[in-house]
Design a protein around this motif. Structure first.
Motif, short mmCIF file in Angstrom:
data_model
loop_
_atom_site.label_atom_id
_atom_site.label_comp_id
_atom_site.label_asym_id
_atom_site.label_seq_id
_atom_site.Cartn_x
_atom_site.Cartn_y
_atom_site.Cartn_z
N MET A 1 -30.29 -0.58 -30.24
CA MET A 1 -30.83 0.38 -31.31
C MET A 1 -31.46 0.70 -29.52
SD MET A 1 -34.18 -0.10 -33.77
CE MET A 1 -36.17 1.22 -32.92
N LEU A 2 -32.44 0.19 -28.72
CA LEU A 2 -32.32 1.17 -27.29
C LEU A 2 -31.51 1.33 -26.39
CD1 LEU A 2 -36.54 -1.55 -27.39
CD2 LEU A 2 -35.66 0.60 -28.56
N ARG A 3 -32.45 2.60 -25.86
CA ARG A 3 -31.69 2.52 -24.42
C ARG A 3 -33.01 2.30 -23.21
NH1 ARG A 3 -26.38 5.53 -24.10
NH2 ARG A 3 -26.68 4.74 -22.59
N PHE A 4 -32.04 2.62 -21.98
CA PHE A 4 -33.45 2.43 -20.83
C PHE A 4 -33.43 3.47 -20.24
CE2 PHE A 4 -33.25 -1.70 -23.39
CZ PHE A 4 -34.76 -2.18 -22.42
N LEU A 5 -34.03 4.05 -19.21
CA LEU A 5 -34.07 4.89 -18.07
C LEU A 5 -34.61 4.02 -17.19
CD1 LEU A 5 -36.67 7.32 -19.70
CD2 LEU A 5 -34.30 7.72 -19.31
N GLY A 6 -34.75 2.91 -17.24
CA GLY A 6 -34.57 1.27 -16.35
C GLY A 6 -35.15 0.41 -16.71
N CYS A 7 -34.72 -0.22 -15.92
CA CYS A 7 -35.11 -2.14 -16.17
C CYS A 7 -34.94 -2.62 -14.85
CB CYS A 7 -33.29 -2.51 -16.35
SG CYS A 7 -32.11 -2.09 -15.88
N GLY A 8 -35.96 -2.03 -13.90
CA GLY A 8 -36.15 -3.30 -12.72
C GLY A 8 -37.79 -3.44 -13.11
N GLY A 9 -37.80 -4.72 -12.15
CA GLY A 9 -38.79 -5.05 -11.86
C GLY A 9 -39.94 -4.01 -11.70
N ALA A 10 -41.13 -4.42 -10.76
CA ALA A 10 -41.99 -3.46 -9.81
C ALA A 10 -41.34 -3.36 -8.77
CB ALA A 10 -43.28 -4.04 -9.65
N PHE A 11 -40.76 -4.14 -7.70
CA PHE A 11 -40.18 -4.26 -7.02
C PHE A 11 -38.76 -3.77 -6.33
CE2 PHE A 11 -44.34 -7.35 -6.80
CZ PHE A 11 -44.38 -5.57 -6.78
N ASN A 12 -38.18 -4.19 -8.19
CA ASN A 12 -36.73 -3.78 -7.93
C ASN A 12 -36.59 -2.18 -7.76
OD1 ASN A 12 -33.87 -3.71 -7.75
ND2 ASN A 12 -33.89 -5.23 -9.67
N ALA A 13 -36.40 -1.23 -6.72
CA ALA A 13 -36.42 0.09 -7.01
C ALA A 13 -34.94 0.27 -7.75
CB ALA A 13 -36.94 0.46 -5.36
N ALA A 14 -33.98 -0.05 -7.32
CA ALA A 14 -32.53 -0.10 -7.39
C ALA A 14 -32.26 0.34 -8.58
CB ALA A 14 -31.51 -0.94 -6.94
N LEU A 15 -33.03 -0.73 -9.48
CA LEU A 15 -32.67 -0.70 -11.25
C LEU A 15 -33.66 0.53 -11.68
CD1 LEU A 15 -31.62 -3.45 -11.77
CD2 LEU A 15 -30.21 -1.98 -11.74
N GLY A 16 -34.94 1.05 -10.79
CA GLY A 16 -35.99 1.81 -11.47
C GLY A 16 -36.93 0.82 -12.33
N THR A 17 -38.33 1.77 -12.59
CA THR A 17 -38.97 0.96 -13.17
C THR A 17 -38.57 0.86 -14.60
OG1 THR A 17 -40.83 2.50 -13.12
CG2 THR A 17 -40.97 1.61 -11.72
N ASN A 18 -39.18 -0.41 -15.41
CA ASN A 18 -38.44 -1.25 -16.99
C ASN A 18 -39.25 0.05 -17.56
OD1 ASN A 18 -37.12 -3.45 -17.96
ND2 ASN A 18 -38.28 -2.66 -19.46
N ALA A 19 -38.26 1.47 -18.60
CA ALA A 19 -39.06 1.21 -19.73
C ALA A 19 -37.45 1.49 -20.49
CB ALA A 19 -39.12 2.85 -19.39
N ALA A 20 -37.88 1.40 -21.81
CA ALA A 20 -36.82 1.71 -22.77
C ALA A 20 -37.31 3.23 -24.11
CB ALA A 20 -36.84 0.59 -23.94
N PHE A 21 -36.43 3.56 -24.68
CA PHE A 21 -36.39 5.02 -25.45
C PHE A 21 -35.33 4.99 -26.60
CE2 PHE A 21 -33.04 6.41 -22.55
CZ PHE A 21 -32.47 7.11 -24.45
N PHE A 22 -35.76 5.14 -27.50
CA PHE A 22 -35.25 5.65 -28.61
C PHE A 22 -35.33 6.71 -29.25
CE2 PHE A 22 -38.78 3.38 -30.95
CZ PHE A 22 -38.45 3.79 -31.97
N THR A 23 -34.18 7.42 -30.28
CA THR A 23 -34.73 8.95 -30.90
C THR A 23 -34.88 9.03 -31.83
OG1 THR A 23 -32.51 9.81 -30.74
CG2 THR A 23 -34.10 9.78 -28.46
N HIS A 24 -35.12 9.88 -32.72
CA HIS A 24 -35.54 9.18 -35.02
C HIS A 24 -35.53 11.17 -35.39
CE1 HIS A 24 -35.57 8.14 -38.55
NE2 HIS A 24 -36.72 8.50 -38.93
N ASN A 25 -34.98 12.17 -35.77
CA ASN A 25 -35.26 13.11 -36.97
C ASN A 25 -35.31 13.72 -35.53
OD1 ASN A 25 -35.04 11.51 -39.08
ND2 ASN A 25 -36.81 12.12 -39.20
N GLY A 26 -34.87 13.28 -33.88
CA GLY A 26 -35.96 14.70 -32.91
C GLY A 26 -36.27 14.57 -32.33
N ASN A 27 -37.24 13.19 -32.33
CA ASN A 27 -38.64 12.66 -31.91
C ASN A 27 -38.05 12.09 -31.29
OD1 ASN A 27 -40.50 14.67 -33.06
ND2 ASN A 27 -40.81 12.52 -34.87
#
Length: 228
Positions: free
Chosen positions: A1-27
């Motif tokens: 269900m979720l995809r990620f824009l980044g999956c790193g910890g605070a100091f893991n710059a290579a993976l980007g800051t951790n954040a997930a997302f999903f979409t539904h009905n265009g939102n």
């Protein structure tokens, strides 16, 4: 269900800051908005293509809210569609005021239950800082997103086994012990092998993806969104 824009910890710059997302009905529904999230969401086209934008915030460490003000400003001034922030208390208003975002430029909800999507906060243990996990439900499926948490909810493994929670996305840290994050040692000792395929590990303080996948867990490195 979720995809990620980044999956790193605070100091893991290579993976980007951790954040997930999903979409539904265009939102678009974002989970956290750390320092690298606005840039990645904008460049991927996720923001401009969304009808409405919702951002659920787990806590106020900068790797989880560092670009929230920029994202809200972009939605208000450029896209002309104010975003909705989901956070369980009105402390968010104070943070937004300090970031220069008046209350008329975004909407704040303490939880969300609309248009077939539910985002429900669950208290989390993250040192002494107020923090929240979220249960996210869409189209009959519920997943658990821990944010930063040193412990799993007591019922989570039972909920995964029974199917009430379809999948869990858990904070993971390669350290002997931590008051802020779930350690790999704790995860390996507490999660039975039969349930590990239902758990994806995220917020990696270093790249240990190959190791955790060999132990039967999923890893958010495989769910990073490239704008496809």
């Amino acid at each position: 269900m979720l995809r990620f824009l980044g999956c790193g910890g605070a100091f893991n710059a290579a993976l980007g800051t951790n954040a997930a997302f999903f979409t539904h009905n265009g939102n678009l529904y974002l989970l956290d908005c750390g320092e690298t999230v606005f840039e990645r969401a904008k460049l991927s086209g996720l923001l401009d293509s969304a009808k409405e934008i919702f951002v659920a915030v787990t806590h106020f460490h900068s790797d989880h809210v560092g670009s929230l003000g920029t994202l809200l400003g972009y939605c208000y001034f450029i896209l002309k569609k104010p975003a909705t922030v989901i956070y369980p208390t009105d402390e968010m208003k104070t943070l937004m005021t300090l970031m220069g975002m008046p209350e008329n430029q975004y909407r704040l909800l303490h939880s969300l239950d609309a248009d077939g999507v539910r985002l429900s906060p669950v208290p989390a243990k993250h040192g002494d800082l107020p923090a929240w996990s979220y249960e996210a439900s869409c189209e009959g499926e519920t997943v658990f997103y821990s944010g930063d948490a040193a412990e799993m909810p007591s019922a989570l493994l039972d909920d995964l086994s029974a199917g009430r929670i379809a999948h869990a996305y858990l904070d993971a840290c390669d350290a002997p012990e931590s008051a802020l994050h779930l350690t790999l040692n704790k995860l390996l000792s507490q999660v039975p092998s039969a349930l590990r395929a239902k758990i994806t590990l995220m917020h990696l303080n270093r790249d240990f993806a190959a190791f955790v996948k060999a132990q039967g867990f999923g890893c958010a490195t495989d769910l990073l969104y490239k704008g496809e």
